[in-house]
Write a protein that holds these residues in place. Structure first.
Motif, short mmCIF file in Angstrom:
data_model
loop_
_atom_site.label_atom_id
_atom_site.label_comp_id
_atom_site.label_asym_id
_atom_site.label_seq_id
_atom_site.Cartn_x
_atom_site.Cartn_y
_atom_site.Cartn_z
N ALA A 1 0.65 -1.28 0.21
CA ALA A 1 0.10 0.20 0.23
C ALA A 1 0.96 1.61 -0.09
CB ALA A 1 -1.30 -0.03 1.19
N LYS A 2 1.72 1.13 0.82
CA LYS A 2 2.36 2.54 1.10
C LYS A 2 3.08 2.55 -0.14
CE LYS A 2 6.51 4.39 3.56
NZ LYS A 2 7.16 3.72 4.39
N ALA B 1 -2.68 8.97 4.74
CA ALA B 1 -1.42 9.13 4.42
C ALA B 1 -0.10 9.77 5.04
CB ALA B 1 -0.97 8.69 2.32
N ASP B 2 0.85 9.90 5.56
CA ASP B 2 1.38 10.30 6.15
C ASP B 2 2.77 10.83 5.35
OD1 ASP B 2 0.05 11.12 8.88
OD2 ASP B 2 1.31 9.46 9.78
N ALA B 3 3.15 11.85 5.32
CA ALA B 3 3.83 12.40 3.37
C ALA B 3 4.48 13.78 3.86
CB ALA B 3 3.72 12.35 2.49
N THR C 1 5.87 8.83 4.34
CA THR C 1 6.43 8.11 5.61
C THR C 1 5.60 6.83 5.85
OG1 THR C 1 5.74 9.30 6.96
CG2 THR C 1 7.72 10.12 5.60
N ALA C 2 4.32 6.70 5.98
CA ALA C 2 3.85 5.90 6.23
C ALA C 2 1.63 5.72 6.03
CB ALA C 2 3.14 6.54 8.23
N VAL C 3 1.52 4.46 5.46
CA VAL C 3 0.17 4.88 5.32
C VAL C 3 -0.98 3.91 6.26
CG1 VAL C 3 -1.18 2.98 3.21
CG2 VAL C 3 0.67 4.71 3.24
N HIS C 4 -1.45 4.32 6.64
CA HIS C 4 -2.58 3.71 8.21
C HIS C 4 -3.60 3.41 7.05
CE1 HIS C 4 0.07 6.38 11.22
NE2 HIS C 4 -0.14 7.14 9.69
#
Length: 400
Positions: free
Chosen positions: A38-39, A97-99, A86-89
């Motif tokens: 997913a990321k 997503a954190d980006a 940086t992260a996918v929840h």
């Protein structure tokens, strides 16, 4: 991770067997490893989105999800724009997503500006992710395009970006900035970029949003400058952020003083660090701002004059705490005026060249203790107690 070392030695056989059995059991039960793709899929979507921004391709941008936001940033002259996930929840066919958004304004930013962003995404029946929304990450400041469609005006030495402002008003800021840049170079020298980026939001609340702080912290403050202290060639350009509410209450000279003051911060940033007290950095910026205006101490320092004529002369130079935006307005004004008069005294007694050299000498230190004392001795041939006494006498002479 930098500085992290991998442990050496033989593995413990029993531990390996335990880990292997746990892994088999997870797979057998339908468990999904954390890196399920997913990321990487979201990263590819954001790569296409970034390419569309740089390529001014609205249809390609819309193909990655919502087209909201494209028009807002379209006019900004960009040299670079990219995301790093940086992260996918993930929750089924939905994800957050954190980006890190990395961008450079063409012709102004020497290095990328990095902004933390949060994106919401959804996955369709074909397994394709698309963006639903993008916003600043929690506890971070907004970008100007988060507040609306950005308009752009270019000056000779300036780039003005505004939201909710007429082209005529943005042009007035460019004119002021274009006057400020040569005025700063005449005082400080030309060892800086010689150009400035000015952001003009629609309101005080917009200014606060860009700074990630409550609006109450900046009420009555006409403008601030953001940037990395001690920033060298790898630091992005500073931003002068205007409070249109307070700025609109100033006259022509006041508006010019403010833009010249803030532009001075841009010019001196590489020589400003933790060793530099605010009375010097703010006082010097005010000194440059007032340098060619003909304003007298009584005209430019009314709060301090009121104190001095009332028999209260400050016992010491202003502390950093005196410059707090959310504190007492009179205390803040007195701090700025005191710093300005300290720099004005240096220029009058030792000369403008010595004032510049003193500023740079303080910035050569890495920490506050001893920095001012050392520069006073090496550049001006005086001590802090003697300088303070001279400054207090100068206040009486100029303001009483």
């Amino acid at each position: 991770m930098a500085g992290r070392r991998r442990a050496r030695g033989s593995p413990v056989p029993g531990l390996w067997l335990l880990l292997a059995s746990l892994f088999v059991s997870l797979v057998a039960c339908g468990g999904r490893p954390a890196t399920d793709g997913a990321k990487a899929d979201v990263q590819r979507v954001l790569d296409r989105r970034a390419a569309a921004v740089l390529g001014h391709d609205e249809s390609a941008y819309a193909a990655t999800g919502t087209a909201a936001g494209y028009a807002a940033v379209r006019a900004v002259p960009l040299a670079a724009w990219s995301y790093r996930v940086t992260a996918v929840h993930r929750d089924g066919d939905s994800a957050t997503a954190d980006a890190e958004l990395s961008y450079r304004v063409d012709g102004y930013d020497r290095a990328p500006v990095i902004a933390n962003r949060t994106l919401s995404l959804t996955r369709d029946g074909d397994g394709q992710w698309s963006v639903i929304s993008e916003k600043p990450a929690e506890k971070t400041g907004e970008q100007l395009w988060d507040q609306g469609t950005v308009s752009v005006v270019r000056g000779t030495h300036s780039l003005v970006l505004g939201v909710g402002q007429s082209g005529e008003r943005l042009r007035s800021f460019a004119d002021l900035a274009d006057d400020a840049v040569p005025a700063v170079s005449a005082a400080w020298g030309t060892d800086w970029a010689g150009r400035v980026v000015v952001l003009v939001p629609n309101s005080l609340e917009g200014m606060a949003g860009l700074l990630g702080s409550p609006a109450s912290s900046y009420r009555g403050i006409a403008a601030v400058t953001t940037g990395e202290t001690g920033g060298g060639s790898k630091a992005p350009a500073d931003r002068v952020i205007v409070n249109p509410d307070a700025y609109g209450m100033l006259g022509r000279v006041g508006r010019q003083v403010v833009l010249t003051h803030e532009t001075t911060h841009v010019a001196t940033r590489a020589h400003t660090n933790a060793a530099t007290p605010l009375w010097l950095s703010e006082g010097y910026a005010d000194w440059v701002g007032y340098r060619d205006t003909g304003r007298t101490p009584a005209e430019a320092a009314p709060e301090l004059q009121h104190a001095v004529t009332g028999g209260t002369v400050p016992a010491a130079l202003p502390t950093d705490g005196d410059f707090g935006f959310s504190g007492d307005a009179s205390r803040l004004a007195t701090a700025y005026e005191g710093g300005w008069l300290a720099c004005r005294m240096i220029a009058a007694r030792w000369g403008e060249v010595k004032l510049d050299a003193f500023y740079r000498a303080v910035g050569e230190y890495k920490e506050r203790p001893g920095a001012v004392e050392g520069a006073l001795k090496s550049v001006l041939g005086t001590s802090l107690p003697r300088f303070t006494a001279d400054w207090r006498a100068y206040l009486r002479d100029q303001l009483a």
